[in-house]
Write a protein that holds these residues in place. Structure first.
Motif: not given
Length: 343
Positions: A287-308
């Motif tokens: 997630x884009x606001x995770x405090x110890x990570x540096x990717x930029x996924x946003x909440x709607x992207x996780x819906x697409x992840x699950x669908x795939x």
């Protein structure tokens, strides 16, 4: 979708971890699982059940007896010294030292760990044991009850734990324990998809020389990201496991466009492998606001992840791993599950 959850996770609440040169409050905290559970209930995802107890036998199929003996008894040994606070390791058998197990508590802790991010508290063993039972109960719902999918809301997470090594907030490798249970109960081939921001080094090491488990992982480039020493693209397995390990390290700042391309590659490998069941290490620290990570996924992207993932068309077990933007962890984790169920 069925969710398996145990309140025992709250028994593990480390005071601090060593990160960025400081002892800081642990990012891996009880509120993580609490927020996911709240979201599961708010979205009416499905029934929430407590785990059954399958005992230590399925855990011992993945973790060595000496490691489990140390882990189970470490807090009692620490408390017997009259010491206060969490038990944390402070020395490890680095490259110029012998990999030999000492008899002292601190020496053994260094032998059985790889970082100072896995504190042991009075309740850590029970919390980790119960998390493994959560994974096994969800596994059983698919294997024995015939459910097409299930969610193991595990805490503490597990994918950094190797067969005889803890670290990265992980003590028992929940997804590896569930994968081995599927194989022990008649499945011939299992695929693991690790979508956590940090490479699942423990899971990879457990199955690295085996062909009955395909391991795929999309994660931050280990040249600059934890766990640093595993997760490179040239790690393809060894011996009988050669060609059954695929890592997709991505640069900092990767968004859904870049991340989803790696997901397509991982899914292609899984489809070619044609497993009997798919297990997902569900970390949402991408997630884009995770405090110890540096990717930029946003909440709607996780819906697409699950669908795939759903389009793989296989029985699927989701096992909770990382995610440290506590307010959003429930939204993002449940979005994956809801996206999966829409297909």
């Amino acid at each position: 979708m069925l969710t398996i959850y145990s309140d025992d996770h709250r028994l593990h609440h480390g005071r601090c971890e060593l990160i960025d040169g400081q002892l800081k409050p642990c990012f891996e905290m009880p509120s993580r699982a609490d927020h996911v559970l709240q979201r599961v209930k708010a979205r009416n995802l499905g029934p929430v059940l407590a785990p059954d107890d399958f005992g230590l036998a399925p855990v011992q199929r993945v973790h060595s007896a000496d490691y489990l003996e140390f882990f189970k008894g470490a807090w009692q040994r620490w408390a017997a010294t009259g010491s206060e606070g969490d038990l944390l390791p402070f020395t490890w058998p680095a490259r110029t030292l012998r990999s030999i197990k000492p008899t002292s508590l601190h020496g053994e802790f260094g032998y059985y760990s790889f970082d100072a991010g896995a504190p042991i508290t009075a309740g850590t063993w029970q919390a980790a044991y119960s998390a493994a039972q959560v994974a096994l109960t969800a596994q059983n719902a698919i294997q024995q009850d015939g459910l097409p999918s299930a969610f193991a809301l595990c805490r503490p997470p597990g994918h950094h734990a190797a067969g005889d090594l803890m670290g990265g907030y992980c003590y028992l490798n929940n997804i590896a324990i569930a994968a081995q249970a599927f194989l022990d109960q008649g499945r011939k081939k299992v695929a693991i998809l690790d979508v956590d921001y940090h490479h699942g080094n423990g899971t990879q090491s457990i199955f690295y020389e085996r062909s009955d488990v395909l391991f795929t992982s999309i994660h931050g480039d280990p040249a600059i990201e934890f766990p640093f020493f595993l997760g490179y693209a040239d790690e393809l397995g060894e011996g009988p496991g050669t060609g059954y390990n695929f890592n997709y390290p991505l640069p900092a700042g990767s968004d859904w466009a870049a991340w989803s391309q790696a997901l397509e590659q991982a899914c292609a490998q899984i489809q070619a492998y044609d497993p009997d069941v798919v297990l997902v290490s569900l970390g949402v620290d991408t997630f884009k606001d995770d405090p110890i990570s540096q990717f930029k996924l946003d909440s709607p992207d996780y819906l697409s992840m699950g669908a795939r993932i759903a389009r793989l068309g296989k029985p699927t077990l989701f096992v909770m791993e990382g995610g440290y933007a506590v307010e959003e962890i429930g939204i993002n984790a449940v979005n994956v599950l809801e996206g999966f169920e829409t297909v």
